[in-house]
Design a protein around this motif. Sequence first.
Motif, PDB file in Angstrom:
ATOM      1  N   ARG A   1      -3.400  -4.365  -1.999  1.00  0.00           N
ATOM      2  CA  ARG A   1      -3.864  -3.395  -0.994  1.00  0.00           C
ATOM      3  C   ARG A   1      -5.385  -3.277  -1.019  1.00  0.00           C
ATOM      4  O   ARG A   1      -6.037  -3.231   0.022  1.00  0.00           O
ATOM      5  CB  ARG A   1      -3.225  -2.019  -1.260  1.00  0.00           C
ATOM      6  N   GLN A   2      -5.956  -3.256  -2.223  1.00  0.00           N
ATOM      7  CA  GLN A   2      -7.420  -3.131  -2.319  1.00  0.00           C
ATOM      8  C   GLN A   2      -8.111  -4.362  -1.741  1.00  0.00           C
ATOM      9  O   GLN A   2      -9.139  -4.257  -1.071  1.00  0.00           O
ATOM     10  CB  GLN A   2      -7.835  -2.944  -3.778  1.00  0.00           C
TER      11      GLN A   2
ATOM     12  N   ALA B   1     -11.289  -7.164   2.451  1.00  0.00           N
ATOM     13  CA  ALA B   1     -11.448  -8.266   3.401  1.00  0.00           C
ATOM     14  C   ALA B   1     -11.551  -7.734   4.825  1.00  0.00           C
ATOM     15  O   ALA B   1     -12.366  -8.219   5.623  1.00  0.00           O
ATOM     16  CB  ALA B   1     -10.277  -9.244   3.264  1.00  0.00           C
ATOM     17  N   THR B   2     -10.755  -6.721   5.135  1.00  0.00           N
ATOM     18  CA  THR B   2     -10.794  -6.138   6.479  1.00  0.00           C
ATOM     19  C   THR B   2     -12.172  -5.534   6.754  1.00  0.00           C
ATOM     20  O   THR B   2     -12.760  -5.747   7.819  1.00  0.00           O
ATOM     21  CB  THR B   2      -9.689  -5.068   6.620  1.00  0.00           C
TER      22      THR B   2
ATOM     23  N   GLU C   1     -10.914 -13.123   6.390  1.00  0.00           N
ATOM     24  CA  GLU C   1      -9.590 -13.334   5.814  1.00  0.00           C
ATOM     25  C   GLU C   1      -9.753 -13.887   4.408  1.00  0.00           C
ATOM     26  O   GLU C   1     -10.738 -14.571   4.118  1.00  0.00           O
ATOM     27  CB  GLU C   1      -8.789 -14.321   6.662  1.00  0.00           C
ATOM     28  N   VAL C   2      -8.780 -13.597   3.567  1.00  0.00           N
ATOM     29  CA  VAL C   2      -8.818 -14.142   2.209  1.00  0.00           C
ATOM     30  C   VAL C   2      -7.442 -14.705   1.866  1.00  0.00           C
ATOM     31  O   VAL C   2      -6.421 -14.066   2.111  1.00  0.00           O
ATOM     32  CB  VAL C   2      -9.296 -13.081   1.187  1.00  0.00           C
TER      33      VAL C   2
ATOM     34  N   SER D   1       2.501  -8.660   5.552  1.00  0.00           N
ATOM     35  CA  SER D   1       2.205  -7.568   6.481  1.00  0.00           C
ATOM     36  C   SER D   1       0.755  -7.080   6.361  1.00  0.00           C
ATOM     37  O   SER D   1       0.367  -6.123   7.010  1.00  0.00           O
ATOM     38  CB  SER D   1       3.183  -6.407   6.258  1.00  0.00           C
ATOM     39  N   CYS D   2      -0.035  -7.756   5.531  1.00  0.00           N
ATOM     40  CA  CYS D   2      -1.453  -7.377   5.406  1.00  0.00           C
ATOM     41  C   CYS D   2      -2.239  -7.835   6.634  1.00  0.00           C
ATOM     42  O   CYS D   2      -1.871  -8.800   7.298  1.00  0.00           O
ATOM     43  CB  CYS D   2      -2.070  -8.031   4.164  1.00  0.00           C
ATOM     44  N   ARG D   3      -3.356  -7.149   6.881  1.00  0.00           N
ATOM     45  CA  ARG D   3      -4.200  -7.527   8.019  1.00  0.00           C
ATOM     46  C   ARG D   3      -5.047  -8.749   7.725  1.00  0.00           C
ATOM     47  O   ARG D   3      -5.200  -9.631   8.567  1.00  0.00           O
ATOM     48  CB  ARG D   3      -5.140  -6.361   8.365  1.00  0.00           C
ATOM     49  N   SER D   4      -5.631  -8.787   6.528  1.00  0.00           N
ATOM     50  CA  SER D   4      -6.662  -9.794   6.272  1.00  0.00           C
ATOM     51  C   SER D   4      -6.340 -10.712   5.104  1.00  0.00           C
ATOM     52  O   SER D   4      -7.115 -11.593   4.773  1.00  0.00           O
ATOM     53  CB  SER D   4      -8.000  -9.092   6.023  1.00  0.00           C
TER      54      SER D   4
END
Length: 432
Positions: A135-136, A141-142, A147-148, A191-194
Motif C-alpha cells: 500500500r505504501q 508511485a501514484t 508505475e513500479v 487492484s493497485c493504481r500504480s
Amino acid sequence: MRLPPHLSVRNGHLHIGAHDTVALARRYGTPLYVTDEERVRANYREYRDALQARYPRVKVLFAAKANGNPAILRALALEGAGADVFSAGELLLALRAGMAPGDLLFNGSSKSPSDLALAVEKGVRVSVDSLDELRQLDRAATEAGREVEIAFRVNPALEVPTHPKIATGLATSKFGIPHGQVPDAYRAALSCRSVVPTGIHCHIGSQILEVKPFAEAAAVMTRLAAAVTDLGVPLTFIDLGGGLGIPYHRTTDPAPTPGDYAAEVIPVFLQGVRDAGISPELWVEPGRYLVGDSTVLLARVNSVKEAHARFVNVDAGFNLLVRPVMYDAYHEIMVANRADSPAAQSSSIAGPICETGDLLARDRALPRVQAGDLIAVLDAGAYGFAMASQYNQRCRCPEVLVRGKEEALMRRGETLDDLLATAEEPPWQHRG
Ligand SMILES: *Cc1c(COP(=O)(O)O)cnc(C)c1O
C-alpha cells in the motif's frame, strides 16, 4: 587442502594471482583484505553460463550485501551482472557502478518511505515483503506519477540444511509473505493504481551445500507462479534467490558448482513453467558464490601465548571478519610466509578485540608460528569487509584488488580522522 586456482604456494609464500601476499602485506600493511578481480569475474561467468546453457532467459543478480566495494560492483557490472540490493546505499552504489535500473531488485523486509520513493524515482523493481509495504509503495508511485513493477517475496516454508541464522525461508522467518497469503497479496497488487506485479521471489537461505533444496524451492515457486498466473498476473520473472554455498572446509566440504545447481534446478523449473503455461525469465541472486573465495584476509602475528591453548594473537579480529563469531563459521587458515612448512602445532587464532569470543579459528594444526609471521584467512570475500565495524575504535583496514600483474587499493585504510569524521562536540562540554 584444495586451493582455488588463483591461490598458490611459491617459494614458501602464499600467492594470490601473480602476487606474493607477503610482499603485499609489507607494502600496504596489515590487516589487509586482498581480492582477485579475475576470480570474481570467473565465478560470475561460471554461474551465468551454467544456467544459460540450460535456459537462455537467465539474469544473474549479485547479492550486493555480500561485498559492497564499488570496485567489486564495477567488475561485476562490466560482466553484465545486475544486483539484488537491500538498502538505498546498495541501490545507489550499484547504479553508480554502471548497473542498469532494470537489472536491480530492491529487497528487504523493512523499507522506509524514502527507500520506496527512491525505488520509484530510479525505476527499480521492488520485492515487496508485506501488504502494508504494498500500500505504501502504491501511494509513493501514484504521488510520483509513475508505475513500479514488483515481485512479492514469498516464504516458501522450506527447511534448509544451514546455520539457523542464515536460513531465511523457514515458515518462522521474518522474510516473505506466508505461503497461504500469496494469492491474496497478488489480488491486492492487481487492484493497485500504480503497482504492476510482474515477478515472484524467494530466497531460502545461505551457505547451502546441497542442490536439492533449490530444486524444491523451484517446484514450490513454479506452483505458486501457476496459481498467480491464473489470477491474471502477467509474470515475467521468477527469482529463486541465492544461497549456493562454498567449501569453507577445503578438505572435507562438498563443493556443489553452478553446473550442479543448474542440472538439478532447471529441469524442475522448466517443468513448472510449462505446467503454468508461461515462459518467464529466471533470476538468481548469488552473493557468496561470486565473491567468497576471491579474497584473503591477511593478519600479522603480534604475539604467541602458551595458555590452556596456544593463542596466536593477530591484528585482525571480529571487527574485520565477524563470521566465525556470528555464525560459528569455519575459515581455512594458512601461515602465508611459511605456507609449505608442515603442520606442527595446534593453535587458536585470536583477534585484538576486547571480547573473549574474538577468535578467528580454534585448535588448528599450523606450522610453528612466531611474532611477525603472516596469517592468511581464506575465503573472506563474502560477508567479510562488508560486515566490518569500528568496534574498539579500530580503523577498518584497506582493501587491495589485484588483476593480472596489476594491484591497487580499492579502499584505503581508515585513520584517526575517519574515526572522528562523524563525531560532534555537544556545545555544553565547551562552555566556561
Ligand atoms: C543474502 C541474500 C542473497 C545472497 O545469498 P548468498 O548466500 O550470499 O548467495 C540473495 N538474495 C537475498 C534476498 C538475500 O537476502
